[in-house]
Design a protein around this motif. Structure first.
Motif, PDB file in Angstrom:
ATOM      1  N   SER A 223       8.087   7.072  -2.345  1.00  0.00           N
ATOM      2  CA  SER A 223       6.575   8.281  -2.244  1.00  0.00           C
ATOM      3  C   SER A 223       7.887   9.534  -1.900  1.00  0.00           C
ATOM      4  O   SER A 223       7.260  10.509  -2.547  1.00  0.00           O
ATOM      5  N   ASP A 224       8.555   9.184  -1.611  1.00  0.00           N
ATOM      6  CA  ASP A 224       9.619  10.097  -0.848  1.00  0.00           C
ATOM      7  C   ASP A 224      10.305  11.169  -2.273  1.00  0.00           C
ATOM      8  O   ASP A 224      10.663  12.368  -2.584  1.00  0.00           O
ATOM      9  N   THR A 225      10.926   9.610  -3.715  1.00  0.00           N
ATOM     10  CA  THR A 225      11.487  10.452  -4.835  1.00  0.00           C
ATOM     11  C   THR A 225      10.033  11.161  -5.443  1.00  0.00           C
ATOM     12  O   THR A 225      10.453  12.584  -5.813  1.00  0.00           O
ATOM     13  N   VAL A 226       9.027  10.575  -5.794  1.00  0.00           N
ATOM     14  CA  VAL A 226       7.936  10.891  -6.422  1.00  0.00           C
ATOM     15  C   VAL A 226       7.727  12.506  -5.783  1.00  0.00           C
ATOM     16  O   VAL A 226       7.387  12.733  -7.053  1.00  0.00           O
ATOM     17  N   GLU A 227       7.180  12.247  -4.440  1.00  0.00           N
ATOM     18  CA  GLU A 227       6.678  13.778  -4.128  1.00  0.00           C
ATOM     19  C   GLU A 227       7.849  14.591  -4.286  1.00  0.00           C
ATOM     20  O   GLU A 227       7.623  16.519  -4.698  1.00  0.00           O
ATOM     21  N   THR A 228       8.793  14.829  -4.695  1.00  0.00           N
ATOM     22  CA  THR A 228      10.157  16.189  -5.383  1.00  0.00           C
ATOM     23  C   THR A 228       9.169  16.773  -6.628  1.00  0.00           C
ATOM     24  O   THR A 228       9.559  17.766  -6.956  1.00  0.00           O
ATOM     25  N   ILE A 229       8.218  16.175  -7.557  1.00  0.00           N
ATOM     26  CA  ILE A 229       7.700  16.366  -8.431  1.00  0.00           C
ATOM     27  C   ILE A 229       6.095  16.507  -8.299  1.00  0.00           C
ATOM     28  O   ILE A 229       5.326  17.019  -9.514  1.00  0.00           O
ATOM     29  N   MET A 230       5.963  15.676  -7.771  1.00  0.00           N
ATOM     30  CA  MET A 230       3.691  15.525  -7.248  1.00  0.00           C
ATOM     31  C   MET A 230       3.646  14.903  -5.966  1.00  0.00           C
ATOM     32  O   MET A 230       4.360  14.682  -5.454  1.00  0.00           O
ATOM     33  N   LYS A 231       2.598  15.677  -5.592  1.00  0.00           N
ATOM     34  CA  LYS A 231       1.709  15.093  -4.364  1.00  0.00           C
ATOM     35  C   LYS A 231       1.008  13.915  -4.254  1.00  0.00           C
ATOM     36  O   LYS A 231       1.523  12.993  -5.406  1.00  0.00           O
ATOM     37  N   VAL A 232       1.298  13.476  -3.974  1.00  0.00           N
ATOM     38  CA  VAL A 232       1.254  11.744  -2.814  1.00  0.00           C
ATOM     39  C   VAL A 232       0.457  11.123  -1.901  1.00  0.00           C
ATOM     40  O   VAL A 232       0.360  10.815  -2.251  1.00  0.00           O
ATOM     41  N   ASP A 233      -0.117  12.241  -1.224  1.00  0.00           N
ATOM     42  CA  ASP A 233      -1.329  11.619  -0.273  1.00  0.00           C
ATOM     43  C   ASP A 233      -1.956  11.930  -0.604  1.00  0.00           C
ATOM     44  O   ASP A 233      -2.820  13.576  -1.388  1.00  0.00           O
ATOM     45  N   LYS A 245      -9.768   7.013 -14.878  1.00  0.00           N
ATOM     46  CA  LYS A 245      -8.261   8.460 -16.036  1.00  0.00           C
ATOM     47  C   LYS A 245      -7.245   7.889 -16.546  1.00  0.00           C
ATOM     48  O   LYS A 245      -7.406   8.029 -17.909  1.00  0.00           O
ATOM     49  N   ASN A 246      -6.525   7.313 -15.645  1.00  0.00           N
ATOM     50  CA  ASN A 246      -5.233   7.248 -16.092  1.00  0.00           C
ATOM     51  C   ASN A 246      -4.615   5.535 -15.751  1.00  0.00           C
ATOM     52  O   ASN A 246      -3.346   5.245 -16.315  1.00  0.00           O
ATOM     53  N   ASN A 247      -5.507   4.044 -15.420  1.00  0.00           N
ATOM     54  CA  ASN A 247      -4.477   3.113 -15.026  1.00  0.00           C
ATOM     55  C   ASN A 247      -3.662   3.267 -14.324  1.00  0.00           C
ATOM     56  O   ASN A 247      -3.254   2.025 -13.893  1.00  0.00           O
ATOM     57  N   ALA A 248      -2.805   4.290 -13.397  1.00  0.00           N
ATOM     58  CA  ALA A 248      -2.006   4.607 -12.865  1.00  0.00           C
ATOM     59  C   ALA A 248      -2.011   5.418 -12.251  1.00  0.00           C
ATOM     60  O   ALA A 248      -2.951   6.330 -12.052  1.00  0.00           O
ATOM     61  N   CYS A 249      -1.594   5.370 -11.071  1.00  0.00           N
ATOM     62  CA  CYS A 249      -1.341   6.712  -9.844  1.00  0.00           C
ATOM     63  C   CYS A 249       0.169   5.929  -9.100  1.00  0.00           C
ATOM     64  O   CYS A 249       0.441   4.451  -9.110  1.00  0.00           O
ATOM     65  N   LEU A 250       1.183   7.420  -8.880  1.00  0.00           N
ATOM     66  CA  LEU A 250       2.250   6.780  -8.068  1.00  0.00           C
ATOM     67  C   LEU A 250       1.559   7.935  -6.396  1.00  0.00           C
ATOM     68  O   LEU A 250       2.086   8.830  -6.601  1.00  0.00           O
ATOM     69  N   VAL A 251       1.145   6.538  -5.754  1.00  0.00           N
ATOM     70  CA  VAL A 251       0.728   7.671  -3.480  1.00  0.00           C
ATOM     71  C   VAL A 251       1.535   6.956  -2.778  1.00  0.00           C
ATOM     72  O   VAL A 251       2.000   5.770  -3.332  1.00  0.00           O
ATOM     73  N   TRP A 252       1.518   7.474  -2.043  1.00  0.00           N
ATOM     74  CA  TRP A 252       1.929   7.243  -0.490  1.00  0.00           C
ATOM     75  C   TRP A 252       0.779   6.412  -0.002  1.00  0.00           C
ATOM     76  O   TRP A 252      -0.170   6.010   0.369  1.00  0.00           O
ATOM     77  N   LYS A 415      -0.081  15.553 -13.765  1.00  0.00           N
ATOM     78  CA  LYS A 415      -0.911  16.149 -14.061  1.00  0.00           C
ATOM     79  C   LYS A 415      -2.040  15.847 -12.840  1.00  0.00           C
ATOM     80  O   LYS A 415      -2.602  16.833 -12.305  1.00  0.00           O
ATOM     81  N   ALA A 416      -2.585  14.268 -13.268  1.00  0.00           N
ATOM     82  CA  ALA A 416      -3.426  13.769 -12.135  1.00  0.00           C
ATOM     83  C   ALA A 416      -3.068  14.126 -10.516  1.00  0.00           C
ATOM     84  O   ALA A 416      -4.075  14.568 -10.272  1.00  0.00           O
ATOM     85  N   GLN A 417      -2.126  14.190 -10.069  1.00  0.00           N
ATOM     86  CA  GLN A 417      -1.395  14.380  -9.062  1.00  0.00           C
ATOM     87  C   GLN A 417      -1.223  15.876  -8.607  1.00  0.00           C
ATOM     88  O   GLN A 417      -0.060  15.772  -7.338  1.00  0.00           O
ATOM     89  N   ASN A 418      -1.367  16.716  -9.379  1.00  0.00           N
ATOM     90  CA  ASN A 418      -0.723  18.376  -8.875  1.00  0.00           C
ATOM     91  C   ASN A 418       0.120  18.683  -9.026  1.00  0.00           C
ATOM     92  O   ASN A 418       1.387  18.997  -8.470  1.00  0.00           O
ATOM     93  N   GLY A 419       1.086  17.902 -10.426  1.00  0.00           N
ATOM     94  CA  GLY A 419       2.814  18.189 -10.607  1.00  0.00           C
ATOM     95  C   GLY A 419       2.144  19.093 -12.066  1.00  0.00           C
ATOM     96  O   GLY A 419       1.499  18.987 -12.605  1.00  0.00           O
ATOM     97  N   ASN A 420       3.990  19.590 -11.751  1.00  0.00           N
ATOM     98  CA  ASN A 420       4.095  20.779 -12.889  1.00  0.00           C
ATOM     99  C   ASN A 420       4.051  19.738 -14.554  1.00  0.00           C
ATOM    100  O   ASN A 420       4.829  18.989 -14.408  1.00  0.00           O
TER     101      ASN A 420
END
Length: 512
Positions: A223-233, A245-252, A415-420
């Protein structure tokens, strides 16, 4: 005058309640379930430090552990720390009802365990329920933990009952009949394969919702790593929408209530400085059960200076994972891999995420060891979920990595997790303060000291300073000549970089 209640008075005191006003104490303690009582009120009501009090307001109630103060709260009021106000809607200044909490029902079972007894499901369920309901204080929970996670005498049924109870007493998800996941026991610097595996597997239409943790002692958690480019919370409902929507997520996972009892137990074992592997397995499997996972790949990295350094222990852990997996009808593949150093080149949140994106974008400077490990684990999941024939999973995973479908799936997740969604690996910001360590002779890297790398990263500010960390310019089995850069230290703080430079004088055997 203060007094202690006699045993004959306990039944009577439980029948009484009293009213005091709520006061907010602008301090966070890390332990929300504390109530501060004024000394005069404590003397009058017979409240002793450590007593458990029940607080009732509106239609809710919680149990709290009493501390006594002469100056932080006035007579006629009680104090609650900010931790409580973060969790509950309690109005400062309101009048609330307090009473002495009843004795936790599970204490008899804990006493039985302390005497060497074997607990049944109902007894363990009640203990876990009392932990979730905060009816057991930290000392009482510790008395449960100590005998229950004795690795010399692991009772398999108790492990199963504990895992089941933790999963049952938290939130749960249902994403369908085929839900995959990957977990690593951790402890190896780098090794950030999860954000590569998830989009590869999801690109084949497999549901793979990933909840991860933040780091406790390592340079970075997923989560620390992924959070550098998108929201995880995210909330449970938001996660359901993203997975739909995406069959996946990378969340905290910390934002959810998947296994609230486990979070409490983790805090206590951390304070004790222990992490029994039986407890770690229970923690992992309870959360997989709660997430509705039925296909699981487990990575157990074994290396000197890593969390697991012994192949014998790794084999024991494998057997326990398989045992619990069968109990919960989860098809599990355990992969034990021995390493002589970190996996990948970046160590620290931003540097690890840069490695991940380089692999997904198939950049020339991507770390091939990280790519190969991710493909291997993704391949197992594709075979287990019948997306690939046996022995063909790695080949299929490689195809979707090479043709860009895995990268496109990662963009969908971002995109789904509010990243660029236009992110490039080289856009990821790393620390501006840099120091390169040069080779003093010619040679080949035989091994890298994992523990020393972790220590240096901590001094550089990881995981809090996300741009800090170490980049391995030369990794295991690579040749170097005098003057080559062996590794580069990055920090967002110049004083921290200087601190790490000083530590280098004492850590002379990082590269062997």
């Amino acid at each position: 005058m203060r007094y202690a209640l006699k045993s004959s008075e306990i039944e009577t005191k439980n029948e009484h309640h009293f009213f005091l006003k709520v006061k907010k104490i602008n301090i966070r303690t890390g332990n929300a379930f504390i109530i501060l009582i004024n000394q005069e009120d404590a003397d009058r009501l017979g409240i002793m430090p450590g007593d458990e009090l029940k607080l009732d307001w509106q239609d809710k109630s919680i149990e709290l552990h009493a501390d006594i103060s002469s100056d932080l709260v006035s007579e006629g009021e009680f104090g609650l720390f900010l931790d409580i106000f973060d969790k509950f809607d309690i109005k400062e200044g309101s009048l609330a009802r307090l009473s002495f909490a009843e004795r936790a029902p599970s204490l008899k079972a804990i006493y039985k365990k302390l005497k060497g007894g074997i607990l049944n499901f109902n007894e363990i369920y009640q203990i876990i329920k009392d932990i979730v309901d905060h009816k057991l204080n930290e000392l009482e929970v510790t008395f449960f933990i100590a005998p229950s996670f004795n690795e010399r005498n692991v009772d398999l049924n108790e492990m199963y009952y504990t895992t089941k109870s933790i999963a049952m007493l938290g939130d749960s998800f249902y994403f369908g009949d085929v839900v995959a996941d990957k977990h690593s026991t951790g402890g190896l610097p780098g090794n950030r394969v999860t954000p590569i595996i998830i989009p590869i597997v999801a690109s084949f239409g497999v549901c793979i919702p990933k909840t991860s943790s933040r780091s406790i002692t390592s340079p970075a958690g997923t989560s620390d790593t992924v959070e550098t480019i998108m929201k995880v919370d995210f909330s449970s409902e938001q996660i359901k929408e993203m997975v739909k929507k995406n069959n996946a997520c990378l969340v905290w996972g910390g934002a959810l209530k998947l296994a609230p009892a486990d979070d409490i137990i983790i805090n206590i074992t951390r304070a004790l400085g222990i992490e029994p592997y039986s407890k770690m397995i229970i923690s992992v499997m309870a959360k997989k059960v709660a997430m509705g996972v039925n296909y699981l790949a487990v990575d157990i990295p074994v290396a000197k200076g890593a969390k697991i350094s012994d192949m014998i222990i790794a084999k024991k852990i494998e057997k326990l994972f398989i045992f619990l997996s069968k109990k919960f009808n989860i098809k599990t593949k355990v992969v034990i891999s021995k390493s002589f150093g970190p996996i990948g080149r970046g160590i620290g949140p931003a540097l690890e995420m840069r490695d991940v994106m380089r692999v997904l974008q198939q950049k020339e400077n991507r770390p091939l060891d990280l790519e190969n490990k991710a493909i291997k684990l993704a391949g197992y999941l594709l075979e287990m979920t019948n997306k690939a024939k046996k022995g063909k999973g790695v080949e299929m995973a490689k195809v979707n990595l090479k043709n860009g479908l895995a990268f496109q799936k990662m963009i969908d997740i971002i995109k789904a997790q509010n990243g660029n969604e236009n992110i490039d690996s080289e856009d990821i910001k790393v620390g501006e303060y840099i120091y390169e360590i040069k080779a003093k002779n010619n040679g080949i890297v035989k091994s890298i000291n994992n523990a020393d790398i972790v220590e240096l990263c901590s001094l550089l500010g990881t995981p809090k300073l996300k741009g800090s960390g170490i980049y391995l310019n030369k990794n295991v089995a690579e040749k170097y000549v005098k003057g080559d850069t062996l590794f580069t230290m990055y920090s967002e703080s110049e004083p921290r970089l200087n601190l790490a430079k000083e530590a280098l004088e004492k850590l002379r055997d990082i590269y062997r």
